[in-house]
Design a protein around this motif. Sequence first.
Motif: not given
Length: 97
Positions: A1-9
């Motif tokens: 989940m954090e990885e997805t948020i990081y990618k989007w950010l």
Amino acid sequence: MEETIYKWLTFILPPVTSVITWVATRYSRKTQTLEMMQKSIDMLVQKNAQLYEELVQVRNENAELKAGQQRLQNALDISNSKIADLKRTIDRKGKAK
């Protein structure tokens, strides 16, 4: 989940910050542009005033030169008429002999 948020950010954050920075500096750019334009106008007005003063000075000098030329022409006309009178006098005296 954090990885997805990081990618989007990392994908969304640069364009968003660029837009925010552009909006924030827009007023500053407009102000600087107006200040530069005003400085250019002031410089042109100052240069125009200098050129106008030079033009007035040249016109005054031109008027003085024309007046001097007219005085010289008058003196030349008087001299020419005196020379013509003297020639006539000399011619009369030469014929009388």
